[in-house]
Design an enzyme around this catalytic site. Sequence first.
Site, PDB file in Angstrom:
ATOM      1  N   HIS A 262      14.485 -21.863  -8.081  1.00 12.13           N
ATOM      2  CA  HIS A 262      13.302 -22.201  -8.881  1.00 12.13           C
ATOM      3  C   HIS A 262      13.234 -23.707  -9.048  1.00 12.13           C
ATOM      4  O   HIS A 262      14.274 -24.360  -9.185  1.00 12.13           O
ATOM      5  CB  HIS A 262      13.379 -21.528 -10.264  1.00 12.13           C
ATOM      6  CG  HIS A 262      12.052 -21.485 -10.953  1.00 12.13           C
ATOM      7  ND1 HIS A 262      11.586 -22.530 -11.709  1.00 12.13           N
ATOM      8  CD2 HIS A 262      11.082 -20.537 -10.959  1.00 12.13           C
ATOM      9  CE1 HIS A 262      10.383 -22.219 -12.174  1.00 12.13           C
ATOM     10  NE2 HIS A 262      10.055 -21.015 -11.734  1.00 12.13           N
ATOM     11  N   GLU A 317      10.768 -13.244  -9.869  1.00 12.91           N
ATOM     12  CA  GLU A 317      10.176 -12.353  -8.870  1.00 12.91           C
ATOM     13  C   GLU A 317      11.140 -11.239  -8.449  1.00 12.91           C
ATOM     14  O   GLU A 317      10.717 -10.186  -8.011  1.00 12.91           O
ATOM     15  CB  GLU A 317       9.742 -13.161  -7.634  1.00 12.91           C
ATOM     16  CG  GLU A 317       8.762 -14.268  -7.925  1.00 12.91           C
ATOM     17  CD  GLU A 317       7.370 -13.768  -8.227  1.00 12.91           C
ATOM     18  OE1 GLU A 317       7.236 -12.669  -8.778  1.00 12.91           O
ATOM     19  OE2 GLU A 317       6.412 -14.491  -7.923  1.00 12.91           O
TER      20      GLU A 317
HETATM   21  N1  ACO Z   1      17.161 -19.218  -0.465  1.00 12.68           N
HETATM   22  C1  ACO Z   1      17.929 -20.068   0.253  1.00 12.68           C
HETATM   23  N2  ACO Z   1      17.954 -21.392   0.036  1.00 12.68           N
HETATM   24  C2  ACO Z   1      17.170 -21.864  -0.948  1.00 12.68           C
HETATM   25  C3  ACO Z   1      16.361 -21.038  -1.742  1.00 12.68           C
HETATM   26  C4  ACO Z   1      16.377 -19.670  -1.465  1.00 12.68           C
HETATM   27  N3  ACO Z   1      15.640 -18.814  -2.169  1.00 12.68           N
HETATM   28  N4  ACO Z   1      15.702 -21.798  -2.643  1.00 12.68           N
HETATM   29  C5  ACO Z   1      16.067 -23.056  -2.419  1.00 12.68           C
HETATM   30  N5  ACO Z   1      16.964 -23.093  -1.399  1.00 12.68           N
HETATM   31  C6  ACO Z   1      17.624 -24.272  -0.874  1.00 12.68           C
HETATM   32  C7  ACO Z   1      16.764 -25.011   0.144  1.00 12.68           C
HETATM   33  O1  ACO Z   1      16.945 -24.522   1.448  1.00 12.68           O
HETATM   34  C8  ACO Z   1      17.277 -26.403  -0.001  1.00 12.68           C
HETATM   35  O2  ACO Z   1      18.534 -26.492   0.665  1.00 12.68           O
HETATM   36  P1  ACO Z   1      18.912 -27.723   1.608  1.00 12.68           P
HETATM   37  O3  ACO Z   1      18.795 -28.932   0.718  1.00 12.68           O
HETATM   38  O4  ACO Z   1      20.278 -27.388   2.045  1.00 12.68           O
HETATM   39  O5  ACO Z   1      17.877 -27.713   2.677  1.00 12.68           O
HETATM   40  C9  ACO Z   1      17.579 -26.522  -1.472  1.00 12.68           C
HETATM   41  O6  ACO Z   1      17.849 -25.201  -1.924  1.00 12.68           O
HETATM   42  C10 ACO Z   1      16.454 -27.116  -2.306  1.00 12.68           C
HETATM   43  O7  ACO Z   1      15.251 -26.482  -1.923  1.00 12.68           O
HETATM   44  P2  ACO Z   1      13.834 -27.006  -2.390  1.00 12.68           P
HETATM   45  O8  ACO Z   1      12.802 -26.412  -1.496  1.00 12.68           O
HETATM   46  O9  ACO Z   1      13.851 -28.488  -2.548  1.00 12.68           O
HETATM   47  O10 ACO Z   1      13.752 -26.404  -3.837  1.00 12.68           O
HETATM   48  P3  ACO Z   1      12.442 -26.232  -4.670  1.00 12.68           P
HETATM   49  O11 ACO Z   1      12.778 -26.549  -6.055  1.00 12.68           O
HETATM   50  O12 ACO Z   1      11.294 -26.950  -4.084  1.00 12.68           O
HETATM   51  O13 ACO Z   1      12.173 -24.673  -4.442  1.00 12.68           O
HETATM   52  C11 ACO Z   1      11.322 -22.527  -4.566  1.00 12.68           C
HETATM   53  C12 ACO Z   1      11.707 -23.785  -5.350  1.00 12.68           C
HETATM   54  C13 ACO Z   1      10.104 -22.851  -3.676  1.00 12.68           C
HETATM   55  C14 ACO Z   1      10.933 -21.413  -5.539  1.00 12.68           C
HETATM   56  C15 ACO Z   1      12.513 -22.076  -3.689  1.00 12.68           C
HETATM   57  O14 ACO Z   1      13.656 -21.861  -4.462  1.00 12.68           O
HETATM   58  C16 ACO Z   1      12.193 -20.856  -2.818  1.00 12.68           C
HETATM   59  O15 ACO Z   1      11.616 -21.012  -1.740  1.00 12.68           O
HETATM   60  N6  ACO Z   1      12.566 -19.632  -3.296  1.00 12.68           N
HETATM   61  C17 ACO Z   1      12.260 -18.422  -2.553  1.00 12.68           C
HETATM   62  C18 ACO Z   1      10.822 -17.958  -2.830  1.00 12.68           C
HETATM   63  C19 ACO Z   1      10.666 -17.403  -4.241  1.00 12.68           C
HETATM   64  O16 ACO Z   1      11.512 -16.667  -4.756  1.00 12.68           O
HETATM   65  N7  ACO Z   1       9.514 -17.758  -4.857  1.00 12.68           N
HETATM   66  C20 ACO Z   1       9.186 -17.358  -6.236  1.00 12.68           C
HETATM   67  C21 ACO Z   1       9.441 -18.491  -7.172  1.00 12.68           C
HETATM   68  S1  ACO Z   1       9.169 -18.048  -8.860  1.00 12.68           S
HETATM   69  C22 ACO Z   1       7.489 -18.220  -9.108  1.00 12.68           C
HETATM   70  O17 ACO Z   1       6.860 -19.089  -8.541  1.00 12.68           O
HETATM   71  C23 ACO Z   1       6.808 -17.334 -10.016  1.00 12.68           C
END
Ligand code: ACO
Length: 372
Positions: A262, A317
């Site tokens: 998140h 989620e």
């Molecule tokens: N699975 C695997 N790796 C992840 C995940 C995940 N769910 N979430 C973040 N990471 C990793 C990224 O790959 C990245 O790693 P790296 O630096 O080694 O490349 C690191 O964590 C940071 O990722 P960002 O994209 O910068 O994190 P951000 O804060 O932008 O992401 C997000 C937030 C988009 C929700 C992300 O965690 C994600 O894609 N989750 C999966 C989708 C999801 O569950 N969405 C619902 C969110 S809740 C809502 O909106 C109501």
Amino acid sequence: MSAESNPRMHAGNGLEGISIGPSEIGLVDGENGQLIYRGHDAEVLVRENCFEEVAYLLWTGRLPNEAERQELRDTIFAAMRHVSDDQSILNTLNPEAIPMDSVRSAISAWGATRHLDEGGTLADAQAALGAIAGSVALLGARRAGVTPGEIKADDSVARAYLRVMNGAEPTDAQVGALDAYLVLTAEHGMNASTFTGRVIVSTASDIGSGLVGAIGALKGKLHGGAPSHVSSMIDEIGTPENAEPWLRDKIEKKERLMGFGHRVYKTYDPRARALGEVAERLGENDERLALARHVETTALELLHEYKPDQRLYTNVEYYAAAVLETIKLDPGLYTPTFAVSRTAGWTAHMLEQIQYPRLIRPQVDYVGPMPS
Ligand code: ACO
């Protein structure tokens, strides 16, 4: 020009950590895992109040008395019934279309017929909530091929929604579970869809336009589109033994695990905790829930193993999927149902934006070529 050919191009910071100004509506405390709506802890509200009371709180800053709650229900139900009478809305509810596209179009049609004025009012917000609840419920009935159920005067919004959608009386447990989901997802600070809505009304546009934009932003799987992907992930995993190899393979392929991570929460999402408890209490599919719990534990272990610095935890989620599955909601309607609950938060923010008008207009750093 692509990122490869211009070294000054990069992904940007996604406006992370940037405040767009003060707000009295909601606090998302990402470090301590706490969610506050107008001074009330959401984990307490979910035990004591129904969704429409929480919507009223978000709009006005206080919980309604009994008469106000009934008046609000009447307004919402009138707008829900209006959806089935208005051909321009009905025509957008095509059971074959992508559900979020249908809902976005229905709200666009609703805005056109309501002749919304510049800015917006509390009455617009209340009618909008009924319009979206009515649209999604009717879309659900059309997708299922059932005759929509009738709304009754003493219904709660959750009960009316399920009855219209399923054409049958929901159980108390189903109503309670949906209501808890609606309360816990009603508001969440300056997320992408709420920001979109505020940007739109900041131009002196109207609530209907703000909602259409917010629905479009919510549709993506990085925001509201995740829960149906959580369900398919658990379907694909299938057995506890398959969890570790399946999840490891995804992480090694640099794919994201849906329902984890998140932008704000760097600890366990309090909404996931509360919804996990709701799913547990419902106890309607213990085997599935046990598998979901096992997949969660394994995913958290692997995320911590592969990305020890990222503080990745379960988000809302993950257990939203478990609750919505248990009440047997059509997975195509998970994100539209999220749009129904979030309409409360979206419109509260739009009303606040309108009250303190200031055009939201950031800028971008130009790194392209200059004329020679
Ligand atoms: N699975 C695997 N790796 C992840 C995940 C995940 N769910 N979430 C973040 N990471 C990793 C990224 O790959 C990245 O790693 P790296 O630096 O080694 O490349 C690191 O964590 C940071 O990722 P960002 O994209 O910068 O994190 P951000 O804060 O932008 O992401 C997000 C937030 C988009 C929700 C992300 O965690 C994600 O894609 N989750 C999966 C989708 C999801 O569950 N969405 C619902 C969110 S809740 C809502 O909106 C109501």
